[in-house]
Design a protein around this motif. Sequence first.
Motif, PDB file in Angstrom:
ATOM      1  N   GLU A 203       1.777 -14.782 -40.115  1.00 31.04           N
ATOM      2  CA  GLU A 203       1.778 -13.389 -39.692  1.00 31.04           C
ATOM      3  C   GLU A 203       2.223 -13.251 -38.231  1.00 31.04           C
ATOM      4  OE1 GLU A 203       0.585  -9.638 -38.112  1.00 31.04           O
ATOM      5  OE2 GLU A 203      -0.316 -11.542 -37.488  1.00 31.04           O
ATOM      6  N   GLY A 204       3.162 -12.316 -37.991  1.00 28.73           N
ATOM      7  CA  GLY A 204       3.615 -12.011 -36.651  1.00 28.73           C
ATOM      8  C   GLY A 204       4.665 -12.932 -36.073  1.00 28.73           C
ATOM      9  N   SER A 205       5.131 -13.913 -36.846  1.00 31.26           N
ATOM     10  CA  SER A 205       6.087 -14.886 -36.304  1.00 31.26           C
ATOM     11  C   SER A 205       7.542 -14.444 -36.460  1.00 31.26           C
ATOM     12  CB  SER A 205       5.896 -16.244 -36.975  1.00 31.26           C
ATOM     13  OG  SER A 205       6.170 -16.161 -38.358  1.00 31.26           O
ATOM     14  N   PHE A 206       7.831 -13.648 -37.481  1.00 32.15           N
ATOM     15  CA  PHE A 206       9.179 -13.167 -37.802  1.00 32.15           C
ATOM     16  C   PHE A 206      10.176 -14.318 -38.000  1.00 32.15           C
ATOM     17  CE2 PHE A 206       7.040  -9.846 -35.388  1.00 32.15           C
ATOM     18  CZ  PHE A 206       7.029  -8.849 -36.348  1.00 32.15           C
ATOM     19  N   LYS A 207       9.660 -15.449 -38.440  1.00 29.25           N
ATOM     20  CA  LYS A 207      10.474 -16.594 -38.815  1.00 29.25           C
ATOM     21  C   LYS A 207       9.590 -17.507 -39.651  1.00 29.25           C
ATOM     22  CE  LYS A 207       9.341 -19.332 -34.722  1.00 29.25           C
ATOM     23  NZ  LYS A 207       9.865 -20.125 -33.581  1.00 29.25           N
ATOM     24  N   ALA A 208      10.197 -18.439 -40.340  1.00 32.25           N
ATOM     25  CA  ALA A 208       9.434 -19.390 -41.144  1.00 32.25           C
ATOM     26  C   ALA A 208       9.935 -20.796 -40.860  1.00 32.25           C
ATOM     27  CB  ALA A 208       9.543 -19.064 -42.631  1.00 32.25           C
ATOM     28  N   ASP A 209       9.063 -21.593 -40.260  1.00 28.95           N
ATOM     29  CA  ASP A 209       9.405 -22.987 -40.012  1.00 28.95           C
ATOM     30  C   ASP A 209       9.045 -23.872 -41.205  1.00 28.95           C
ATOM     31  OD1 ASP A 209      10.328 -22.432 -37.410  1.00 28.95           O
ATOM     32  OD2 ASP A 209       8.276 -22.534 -36.626  1.00 28.95           O
ATOM     33  N   GLN A 210       8.173 -23.358 -42.073  1.00 29.58           N
ATOM     34  CA  GLN A 210       7.722 -24.130 -43.229  1.00 29.58           C
ATOM     35  C   GLN A 210       8.518 -23.688 -44.463  1.00 29.58           C
ATOM     36  OE1 GLN A 210       3.611 -22.981 -42.453  1.00 29.58           O
ATOM     37  NE2 GLN A 210       3.084 -25.130 -42.258  1.00 29.58           N
ATOM     38  N   VAL A 211       9.701 -24.253 -44.591  1.00 32.68           N
ATOM     39  CA  VAL A 211      10.602 -23.984 -45.716  1.00 32.68           C
ATOM     40  C   VAL A 211      10.993 -25.318 -46.311  1.00 32.68           C
ATOM     41  CG1 VAL A 211      12.781 -22.953 -46.441  1.00 32.68           C
ATOM     42  CG2 VAL A 211      11.489 -21.920 -44.561  1.00 32.68           C
ATOM     43  N   VAL A 212      10.789 -25.484 -47.610  1.00 31.52           N
ATOM     44  CA  VAL A 212      11.072 -26.789 -48.211  1.00 31.52           C
ATOM     45  C   VAL A 212      11.602 -26.617 -49.628  1.00 31.52           C
ATOM     46  CG1 VAL A 212       8.692 -27.042 -49.044  1.00 31.52           C
ATOM     47  CG2 VAL A 212      10.097 -29.074 -48.744  1.00 31.52           C
ATOM     48  N   CYS A 213      12.539 -27.463 -49.999  1.00 34.87           N
ATOM     49  CA  CYS A 213      13.015 -27.566 -51.378  1.00 34.87           C
ATOM     50  C   CYS A 213      12.381 -28.811 -51.984  1.00 34.87           C
ATOM     51  CB  CYS A 213      14.536 -27.651 -51.420  1.00 34.87           C
ATOM     52  SG  CYS A 213      15.201 -27.770 -53.099  1.00 34.87           S
ATOM     53  N   ILE A 214      11.675 -28.633 -53.088  1.00 38.58           N
ATOM     54  CA  ILE A 214      10.884 -29.707 -53.698  1.00 38.58           C
ATOM     55  C   ILE A 214      11.573 -30.188 -54.962  1.00 38.58           C
ATOM     56  CG2 ILE A 214       8.657 -30.277 -54.745  1.00 38.58           C
ATOM     57  CD1 ILE A 214       7.447 -28.043 -52.984  1.00 38.58           C
ATOM     58  N   ASP A 215      11.974 -31.467 -54.975  1.00 37.99           N
ATOM     59  CA  ASP A 215      12.563 -32.052 -56.183  1.00 37.99           C
ATOM     60  C   ASP A 215      11.578 -33.029 -56.805  1.00 37.99           C
ATOM     61  OD1 ASP A 215      12.655 -34.323 -54.605  1.00 37.99           O
ATOM     62  OD2 ASP A 215      14.825 -34.268 -54.321  1.00 37.99           O
ATOM     63  N   ASP A 216      12.013 -33.750 -57.838  1.00 37.46           N
ATOM     64  CA  ASP A 216      11.083 -34.630 -58.556  1.00 37.46           C
ATOM     65  C   ASP A 216      10.732 -35.889 -57.780  1.00 37.46           C
ATOM     66  OD1 ASP A 216      13.566 -35.751 -58.766  1.00 37.46           O
ATOM     67  OD2 ASP A 216      13.626 -35.754 -60.953  1.00 37.46           O
ATOM     68  N   ASN A 218       9.674 -35.576 -54.529  1.00 37.81           N
ATOM     69  CA  ASN A 218       8.828 -35.135 -53.428  1.00 37.81           C
ATOM     70  C   ASN A 218       7.439 -35.767 -53.537  1.00 37.81           C
ATOM     71  OD1 ASN A 218       6.700 -33.048 -52.295  1.00 37.81           O
ATOM     72  ND2 ASN A 218       8.630 -32.612 -51.252  1.00 37.81           N
ATOM     73  N   PRO A 219       6.989 -36.511 -52.529  1.00 37.19           N
ATOM     74  CA  PRO A 219       5.725 -37.252 -52.649  1.00 37.19           C
ATOM     75  C   PRO A 219       4.501 -36.346 -52.776  1.00 37.19           C
ATOM     76  CG  PRO A 219       6.634 -37.451 -50.424  1.00 37.19           C
ATOM     77  CD  PRO A 219       7.685 -36.813 -51.265  1.00 37.19           C
ATOM     78  N   TYR A 220       4.489 -35.210 -52.072  1.00 31.83           N
ATOM     79  CA  TYR A 220       3.310 -34.348 -52.154  1.00 31.83           C
ATOM     80  C   TYR A 220       3.195 -33.715 -53.534  1.00 31.83           C
ATOM     81  CZ  TYR A 220      -0.242 -30.901 -51.070  1.00 31.83           C
ATOM     82  OH  TYR A 220      -1.403 -30.154 -51.092  1.00 31.83           O
ATOM     83  N   PHE A 221       4.319 -33.234 -54.085  1.00 28.11           N
ATOM     84  CA  PHE A 221       4.244 -32.599 -55.395  1.00 28.11           C
ATOM     85  C   PHE A 221       3.931 -33.629 -56.488  1.00 28.11           C
ATOM     86  CE2 PHE A 221       5.947 -30.414 -59.193  1.00 28.11           C
ATOM     87  CZ  PHE A 221       5.170 -29.272 -59.116  1.00 28.11           C
ATOM     88  N   LYS A 222       4.412 -34.849 -56.335  1.00 29.70           N
ATOM     89  CA  LYS A 222       4.053 -35.904 -57.282  1.00 29.70           C
ATOM     90  C   LYS A 222       2.552 -36.164 -57.221  1.00 29.70           C
ATOM     91  CE  LYS A 222       6.820 -39.520 -57.527  1.00 29.70           C
ATOM     92  NZ  LYS A 222       7.714 -40.614 -57.080  1.00 29.70           N
ATOM     93  N   MET A 223       1.984 -36.142 -56.013  1.00 35.11           N
ATOM     94  CA  MET A 223       0.545 -36.325 -55.863  1.00 35.11           C
ATOM     95  C   MET A 223      -0.213 -35.176 -56.523  1.00 35.11           C
ATOM     96  SD  MET A 223      -2.267 -35.073 -54.064  1.00 35.11           S
ATOM     97  CE  MET A 223      -1.571 -34.264 -52.625  1.00 35.11           C
ATOM     98  N   ILE A 224       0.256 -33.927 -56.320  1.00 30.12           N
ATOM     99  CA  ILE A 224      -0.368 -32.762 -56.956  1.00 30.12           C
ATOM    100  C   ILE A 224      -0.377 -32.945 -58.471  1.00 30.12           C
ATOM    101  CG2 ILE A 224       0.068 -30.337 -57.566  1.00 30.12           C
ATOM    102  CD1 ILE A 224      -1.210 -30.360 -54.937  1.00 30.12           C
ATOM    103  N   HIS A 225       0.764 -33.320 -59.031  1.00 27.45           N
ATOM    104  CA  HIS A 225       0.891 -33.462 -60.484  1.00 27.45           C
ATOM    105  C   HIS A 225      -0.096 -34.506 -61.020  1.00 27.45           C
ATOM    106  CE1 HIS A 225       2.791 -33.582 -64.427  1.00 27.45           C
ATOM    107  NE2 HIS A 225       2.821 -34.890 -64.326  1.00 27.45           N
ATOM    108  N   THR A 226      -0.171 -35.646 -60.360  1.00 26.88           N
ATOM    109  CA  THR A 226      -1.055 -36.721 -60.829  1.00 26.88           C
ATOM    110  C   THR A 226      -2.521 -36.380 -60.610  1.00 26.88           C
ATOM    111  OG1 THR A 226       0.657 -38.361 -60.337  1.00 26.88           O
ATOM    112  CG2 THR A 226      -1.599 -39.163 -60.599  1.00 26.88           C
TER     113      THR A 226
END
Length: 274
Positions: A203-216, A218-226
């Motif tokens: 909120e209030g930043s008028f930009k986004a530094d946290q932008v990511v494209c997640i493919d198969d 991606n270690p974090y999404f693999k961890m989420i899945h498992t």
Amino acid sequence: MTYCIGIRLNAGLVFLSDSRTNAGVDAISTFRKMMVYEKADDRFMVLLSAGNLSISQSVREILQVEKIHNGDNEPITIWNATSMFDAARVLGSAVRRVYEQDGPALRAAGIDFNVSMIFGGQIKGEAMRMFLVYSAGNFIEATRETCFFQVGESKYGKPILDRVLTPITPLDEAAKCALVSMDSTLKSNLSVGLPLDLVVYQEGSFKADQVVCIDDDNPYFKMIHTTWGQRLREVFEAIDDPRWDGGDADHPLMVGSGRFETVRKITTPNEKIV
């Protein structure tokens, strides 16, 4: 098909979308469903789309030049709108313009005009806002009671959102919740697929530094899945099995009720069933 999530919290906004488009089991393609509109220190907006791909792509192109008129004042565009409500009105106008251009031809071909969009962000001078836009160009706004919207294949990922999200949920926790919701959908529906686009806006930043494209990979999404699948099984196994005879069980399943009884038909050995 597709699945998109938009979340509005006190701390900011979270947007997540998949990228699978298919016209049959042997015609699977990848198209991005997210578009970010950003003007430094002035406005930040994100558009997520579901439905007919040709319609949503046309709307996205027209939106950048679409104008609505407000009396004798300068025409309103998404780039000069002073409120997200007015920006949403411009988006609704773009949807209706595509309907005017393509609706008759689609109808003649037996194709419904099917598009739904999540549009959210912040314009300097007002609070963050988020809208769900329908095929007619009309829209509703997220509230404290309903702080998230889904479009596309929403049913599989909704339970975790309902149980976890509140306006005071931290952004990182909300992003994790959105990814779990997406993983549940990927597990149950082949029409939703990787890669994913994730944007987290503070909120209030008028930009986004946290932008990511997640493919198969991606270690974090693999961890989420498992981890999510494993923890669900652990919780399920920790719940007592039903006790039919009651006995000394803390939570008996079969109990007497003066309000309901099972409807059943019991025949005797000599009774003839017609």
